[in-house]
Design an enzyme around this catalytic site. Structure first.
Site, mmCIF file in Angstrom:
data_model
loop_
_atom_site.group_PDB
_atom_site.id
_atom_site.type_symbol
_atom_site.label_atom_id
_atom_site.label_comp_id
_atom_site.label_asym_id
_atom_site.label_seq_id
_atom_site.Cartn_x
_atom_site.Cartn_y
_atom_site.Cartn_z
ATOM 1 N N ASN A 153 0.812 -1.192 0.202
ATOM 2 C CA ASN A 153 0.012 -0.020 0.121
ATOM 3 C C ASN A 153 0.777 1.293 0.051
ATOM 4 O OD1 ASN A 153 0.758 -0.633 2.592
ATOM 5 N ND2 ASN A 153 -1.071 0.461 3.562
ATOM 6 N N GLU A 170 5.307 -3.671 12.087
ATOM 7 C CA GLU A 170 4.014 -2.590 11.887
ATOM 8 C C GLU A 170 2.951 -3.226 11.146
ATOM 9 O OE1 GLU A 170 3.911 0.069 13.220
ATOM 10 O OE2 GLU A 170 6.008 0.571 13.813
ATOM 11 N N CYS A 225 -2.947 1.922 6.776
ATOM 12 C CA CYS A 225 -2.947 1.376 8.304
ATOM 13 C C CYS A 225 -3.444 2.322 9.102
ATOM 14 C CB CYS A 225 -1.528 0.827 8.470
ATOM 15 S SG CYS A 225 -0.265 2.012 8.341
ATOM 16 N N GLU A 247 9.547 3.284 14.117
ATOM 17 C CA GLU A 247 10.171 3.592 12.832
ATOM 18 C C GLU A 247 10.317 5.239 12.529
ATOM 19 O OE1 GLU A 247 9.929 0.765 9.573
ATOM 20 O OE2 GLU A 247 7.828 0.747 9.867
HETATM 21 P P1 NAD Z 1 0.683 -9.038 4.310
HETATM 22 O O1 NAD Z 1 0.902 -9.265 5.379
HETATM 23 O O2 NAD Z 1 -0.258 -9.848 3.264
HETATM 24 O O3 NAD Z 1 2.292 -8.903 3.393
HETATM 25 C C1 NAD Z 1 3.196 -8.097 3.684
HETATM 26 C C2 NAD Z 1 4.484 -8.652 3.405
HETATM 27 O O4 NAD Z 1 4.875 -9.797 3.853
HETATM 28 C C3 NAD Z 1 4.617 -9.059 1.751
HETATM 29 O O5 NAD Z 1 5.860 -8.629 1.223
HETATM 30 C C4 NAD Z 1 4.169 -10.321 1.731
HETATM 31 O O6 NAD Z 1 4.777 -11.013 0.552
HETATM 32 C C5 NAD Z 1 5.248 -10.837 2.911
HETATM 33 N N1 NAD Z 1 4.635 -12.166 3.260
HETATM 34 C C6 NAD Z 1 3.718 -12.805 3.241
HETATM 35 N N2 NAD Z 1 3.583 -14.221 3.709
HETATM 36 C C7 NAD Z 1 4.966 -14.343 4.169
HETATM 37 C C8 NAD Z 1 5.639 -15.371 4.471
HETATM 38 N N3 NAD Z 1 4.847 -16.629 4.886
HETATM 39 N N4 NAD Z 1 6.974 -15.230 5.112
HETATM 40 C C9 NAD Z 1 7.565 -13.936 4.637
HETATM 41 N N5 NAD Z 1 6.873 -12.776 4.229
HETATM 42 C C10 NAD Z 1 5.460 -13.147 4.039
HETATM 43 O O7 NAD Z 1 0.426 -7.708 3.858
HETATM 44 P P2 NAD Z 1 -0.305 -6.614 2.765
HETATM 45 O O8 NAD Z 1 -1.356 -7.339 2.367
HETATM 46 O O9 NAD Z 1 0.805 -6.501 1.811
HETATM 47 O O10 NAD Z 1 -0.481 -5.340 3.545
HETATM 48 C C11 NAD Z 1 -1.429 -4.885 3.789
HETATM 49 C C12 NAD Z 1 -1.415 -4.853 5.525
HETATM 50 O O11 NAD Z 1 -0.264 -3.862 5.679
HETATM 51 C C13 NAD Z 1 -2.584 -4.261 6.368
HETATM 52 O O12 NAD Z 1 -2.857 -4.937 7.459
HETATM 53 C C14 NAD Z 1 -2.090 -2.859 6.866
HETATM 54 O O13 NAD Z 1 -2.786 -2.595 7.940
HETATM 55 C C15 NAD Z 1 -0.508 -3.139 7.000
HETATM 56 N N6 NAD Z 1 0.047 -1.690 6.961
HETATM 57 C C16 NAD Z 1 0.716 -1.422 8.141
HETATM 58 C C17 NAD Z 1 1.507 -0.475 8.158
HETATM 59 C C18 NAD Z 1 1.999 0.103 9.600
HETATM 60 O O14 NAD Z 1 3.013 0.785 9.400
HETATM 61 N N7 NAD Z 1 1.385 -0.360 10.673
HETATM 62 C C19 NAD Z 1 1.731 0.391 6.809
HETATM 63 C C20 NAD Z 1 1.043 0.009 5.697
HETATM 64 C C21 NAD Z 1 0.591 -1.448 5.874
#
Ligand code: NAD
Length: 484
Positions: A155, A253, A287, A465
């Site tokens: 995102n 995060e 987020c 961060e």
């Molecule tokens: P996601 O958890 O599906 O994926 C995040 C990352 O993790 C991706 O690069 C993905 O390929 C990787 N990943 C997935 N499975 C994995 C595994 N088994 N081992 C290692 N890596 C793995 O999240 P998303 O759909 O890409 O992003 C949306 C989420 O991110 C939402 O929940 C949002 O709230 C959160 N987000 C949080 C912040 C924050 O700073 N708090 C900022 C932006 C997004």
């Protein structure tokens, strides 16, 4: 504008070389799924292993390099990103779907983050402490951790990689980054910029691909010293378990269910604009989105009426069209999730005041009108679970005390906002809202690049961060005793 060549395969950067992957990822535009933004290599576990080994080999020299070299590299990256802001903004809008204005803003944020940490590279100070033993001196210094694995979501495909890569390199670490499979384009462009700015071989490595393959290798490798992850709560919990079992330093995060409290004494325009921006801009895919609007009874009807009117006037469509306010949802899976939650809200008895429909654009894309629910209670699933789309709810409360109680009654704690003209309530909320970031008369989303970012409870884990606080994660403290 320099556009991506759609016949070229964008390869992984391993040990200073561009390396083909095991597979090719067709990066598609969510506003026009017929359009391929670019072809991107998907790395294998072996590729990830090679990248990690290259980072390990580069670490001794890079961690001992002077601050000037690190400053110069990061400054050059910052300047190049800014100089290419239009082109990178267009790439971001085309692969992720936020509007061009939002995308360019995100690109500039990435440039500012690199600029900030280029300065931090020169400001690595320690402490000199008098020992309790005469003749003994104590020095406290910070050192690089080693090889850092970075795993990022779709995102904020350039800002989040930037705010992890920049401090990691500034403090002398080497990096292996795996961006989200849905949005590899911006991370690839950033890798090209860092490579061309002169990062020594192996100091910075990019391995694009799936979480289950490349991400898992980063988590499992004994050669990775620390992992910084941003993504969903579910993946984050698994990342934490895996890292802690191996005693890797870890920073997470994750999601949010951020409250925006609107009190009777709020300025109506301010409150409506905060809700509109915080809940719906960037298609609600933030987020820090204000997905729960907690509104006191005296202003409730006026607030809902004014917000609904503004929502109905928002134009959903192609993010490159300057008249459009809300771009597409990132992919079919996320669109399906948003629709499911709209249905759940209706089944739970909430009133859908507007939006929530999937609409056709001029091109085949994942377009959805922003949805607002009223008559909701904080116990409903639509108020407890992160939807991550253009869907917000209104929870009507009697007074400030109830508003604060409801705001804090959540598993998350990233950002919390309040709209009020009462200084007492504003000050009390700043103290008592259980979140990492508090906004008074401002949207819950949208933070500065030089201040700490992060939350509490299920939203975050580990040090903050951004800003100077980032060094808590990216360095380790050494205390040395000297007797002359
Ligand atoms: P996601 O958890 O599906 O994926 C995040 C990352 O993790 C991706 O690069 C993905 O390929 C990787 N990943 C997935 N499975 C994995 C595994 N088994 N081992 C290692 N890596 C793995 O999240 P998303 O759909 O890409 O992003 C949306 C989420 O991110 C939402 O929940 C949002 O709230 C959160 N987000 C949080 C912040 C924050 O700073 N708090 C900022 C932006 C997004």
């Amino acid at each position: 504008m320099k556009m991506n060549d759609v016949t070229k395969q964008h390869r992984n950067l391993i040990a200073g070389e561009w390396v083909e992957g095991a597979d090719v990822n067709e990066n598609r535009n969510p506003a026009n799924t017929d359009e391929i933004v670019g072809l991107y290599a998907r790395a294998s576990k072996d590729d990830a292993r090679r990248a990690i080994a290259a980072a390990r080999a580069a670490f001794p020299a890079w961690s001992r390099s002077g601050p000037q070299q690190r400053h110069d590299l990061l400054k050059k990256v910052s300047d190049t990103i800014a100089a290419r802001a239009d082109e990178l903004g267009e790439l971001l809008a085309r692969e992720e779907g936020k509007t061009f204005a939002e995308a360019k803003g995100e690109v500039m944020r990435a440039s500012q983050v690199f600029g900030f940490f280029s300065g931090e590279a020169l400001r690595q100070t320690g402490d000199a402490i008098d020992s309790v033993r005469p003749g003994v001196e104590v020095m406290v210094q910070r050192e690089a951790l080693g090889v850092i694995g970075l795993i990022t979501p779709w995102n904020f495909p350039i800002a989040i990689p930037a705010w992890k890569i920049a401090p990691a390199l500034a403090y002398g670490n080497c990096v292996v980054i795996k961006p989200a499979d849905l949005t590899p384009g911006c991370a690839w462009a950033l890798a090209e910029i860092i490579h061309e700015a002169g990062a020594p071989e192996g100091v910075f490595n990019l391995v694009m691909g799936r979480g289950s393959e490349v991400g898992a290798e980063i988590l499992d490798s004994p050669e990775i010293d620390a992992v910084s992850f941003t993504g969903s709560v579910e993946t984050g919990r698994m990342v934490a378990r895996t890292c802690v079992a191996q005693m890797k330093k870890v920073q997470l995060e994750m999601g949010g269910k951020n409250p925006l409290v609107v009190l009777d004494d709020a300025d109506l325009d301010t409150a409506v604009n905060c809700a509109l921006n915080g809940a719906f801009f960037s298609t609600g895919q933030r987020c820090t989105a204000s997905s729960r609007l907690i509104v006191t009874a005296g202003i409730h009807d006026r607030f809902v009426e004014a917000l609904t009117e503004k929502l109905r006037a928002l134009k959903v469509g192609d993010p490159m069209d300057s008249a459009v306010h809300i771009g597409p949802v990132v992919d079919e899976g996320q669109l399906e999730q948003n629709r499911r939650y709209v249905k759940i809200g209706q089944e739970e008895g909430a009133t859908l005041v507007c939006g929530g429909e999937v609409i056709e654009g001029d091109t085949p894309g994942h377009f959805m009108t922003p949805a607002l629910f009223t008559g909701t209670t904080n116990e409903m699933r639509i108020n407890r679970e992160e939807i991550f789309g253009p869907v917000a709810t209104v929870i009507k409360v009697a007074d400030y005390d109830e508003a604060l109680r409801v705001a804090n009654d959540t598993d998350f704690g990233l950002s919390a906002g309040i709209c009020t003209t009462n200084l007492g309530h504003a000050a009390h909320f700043r103290r008592h809202a259980e979140a990492g970031m508090i906004m008074v008369n401002l949207p819950t989303a949208g933070v500065d690049y030089h201040t700490p970012f992060g939350g509490r409870k299920g939203s975050s884990y580990g040090p903050r961060e951004q800003g100077q606080y980032a060094r808590e994660f990216y360095t380790t403290v050494k205390t040395s005793y000297i007797q002359a």
